[in-house]
Design a protein around this motif. Structure first.
Motif, mmCIF file in Angstrom:
data_model
loop_
_atom_site.group_PDB
_atom_site.id
_atom_site.type_symbol
_atom_site.label_atom_id
_atom_site.label_comp_id
_atom_site.label_asym_id
_atom_site.label_seq_id
_atom_site.Cartn_x
_atom_site.Cartn_y
_atom_site.Cartn_z
ATOM 1 N N ASP A 60 34.734 29.977 53.686
ATOM 2 C CA ASP A 60 36.438 30.625 52.795
ATOM 3 C C ASP A 60 36.101 29.866 51.441
ATOM 4 O OD1 ASP A 60 37.563 31.097 55.657
ATOM 5 O OD2 ASP A 60 38.022 29.285 56.039
ATOM 6 N N VAL A 95 34.036 31.982 49.245
ATOM 7 C CA VAL A 95 34.880 33.395 49.172
ATOM 8 C C VAL A 95 36.201 33.282 48.407
ATOM 9 C CG1 VAL A 95 36.507 35.485 50.164
ATOM 10 C CG2 VAL A 95 33.745 34.480 51.709
ATOM 11 N N THR A 96 36.990 32.559 48.768
ATOM 12 C CA THR A 96 38.150 32.060 47.466
ATOM 13 C C THR A 96 37.548 32.237 46.365
ATOM 14 O OG1 THR A 96 39.331 31.462 49.392
ATOM 15 C CG2 THR A 96 40.301 31.234 46.685
ATOM 16 N N VAL A 156 35.062 33.546 44.691
ATOM 17 C CA VAL A 156 34.345 34.295 44.247
ATOM 18 C C VAL A 156 34.858 35.562 43.845
ATOM 19 C CG1 VAL A 156 32.922 36.373 44.788
ATOM 20 C CG2 VAL A 156 31.733 34.245 45.516
ATOM 21 N N ASP A 157 36.252 35.526 44.894
ATOM 22 C CA ASP A 157 37.601 36.487 44.982
ATOM 23 C C ASP A 157 38.714 36.756 43.372
ATOM 24 O OD1 ASP A 157 37.387 37.772 46.888
ATOM 25 O OD2 ASP A 157 38.811 36.719 48.070
ATOM 26 N N ASP A 158 38.755 35.179 43.274
ATOM 27 C CA ASP A 158 39.299 34.528 42.041
ATOM 28 C C ASP A 158 38.553 34.654 40.594
ATOM 29 O OD1 ASP A 158 41.403 33.125 43.784
ATOM 30 O OD2 ASP A 158 40.708 31.464 43.244
ATOM 31 N N LYS A 206 36.288 36.628 40.181
ATOM 32 C CA LYS A 206 36.621 38.687 39.986
ATOM 33 C C LYS A 206 37.645 39.040 39.685
ATOM 34 C CE LYS A 206 36.835 43.107 43.058
ATOM 35 N NZ LYS A 206 36.966 43.475 44.448
ATOM 36 N N ALA A 207 38.911 38.708 40.647
ATOM 37 C CA ALA A 207 40.475 38.439 39.655
ATOM 38 C C ALA A 207 40.322 38.458 38.431
ATOM 39 C CB ALA A 207 41.537 37.768 40.248
ATOM 40 N N THR A 221 38.641 40.956 36.145
ATOM 41 C CA THR A 221 39.688 42.679 35.930
ATOM 42 C C THR A 221 40.480 42.385 34.750
ATOM 43 O OG1 THR A 221 38.253 42.533 37.643
ATOM 44 C CG2 THR A 221 40.459 43.895 37.665
ATOM 45 N N ARG A 265 41.891 53.422 49.581
ATOM 46 C CA ARG A 265 41.679 51.983 49.424
ATOM 47 C C ARG A 265 41.409 51.679 50.597
ATOM 48 N NH1 ARG A 265 42.674 49.557 45.037
ATOM 49 N NH2 ARG A 265 41.321 50.956 44.084
ATOM 50 N N ARG A 272 39.350 52.311 53.772
ATOM 51 C CA ARG A 272 37.599 51.899 53.567
ATOM 52 C C ARG A 272 36.678 52.817 52.492
ATOM 53 N NH1 ARG A 272 37.676 46.390 53.144
ATOM 54 N NH2 ARG A 272 38.720 45.756 54.892
#
Length: 88
Positions: free
Chosen positions: A7, A10-11, A13-15, A17-18, A21, A66, A69
């Motif tokens: 968890d 994954v968090t 990596v998501d942060d 990426k955001a 971006t 999206r 998918r």
């Protein structure tokens, strides 16, 4: 059930990426701001507003796709001219 380590990874990596971006979007907006300003000044017939409305409809259908998918190419996602589509 996922472990806490997964968890956290994954968090992270998501942060990340955001963050990337958001920074790219801010840099792109800063670079294209003068072009947009000139284009809006020269738009007498309201063509740009019509194209923006079409672009918003396209973006809504893309969000729908999206959710279903579907995949899009990476070149389209990272294209530097993607935000200038309404000017053509």
């Amino acid at each position: 059930m996922q472990t806490l380590a997964v968890d956290i990874a994954v968090t992270f990596v998501d942060d990340a990426k955001a963050l990337v971006t958001g920074l790219c979007r801010a840099a792109l907006n800063a670079a294209t701001a003068p072009i947009n300003r000139v284009a809006n000044t020269c738009d007498v017939a309201g063509v740009l507003e019509q194209r923006r409305a079409t672009f918003r409809m396209w973006r809504a259908s893309r969000a729908r796709a999206r959710r279903e998918r579907r995949r899009f190419s990476l070149l389209g996602r990272f294209s530097p001219f993607r935000r200038l589509a309404h000017l053509t």
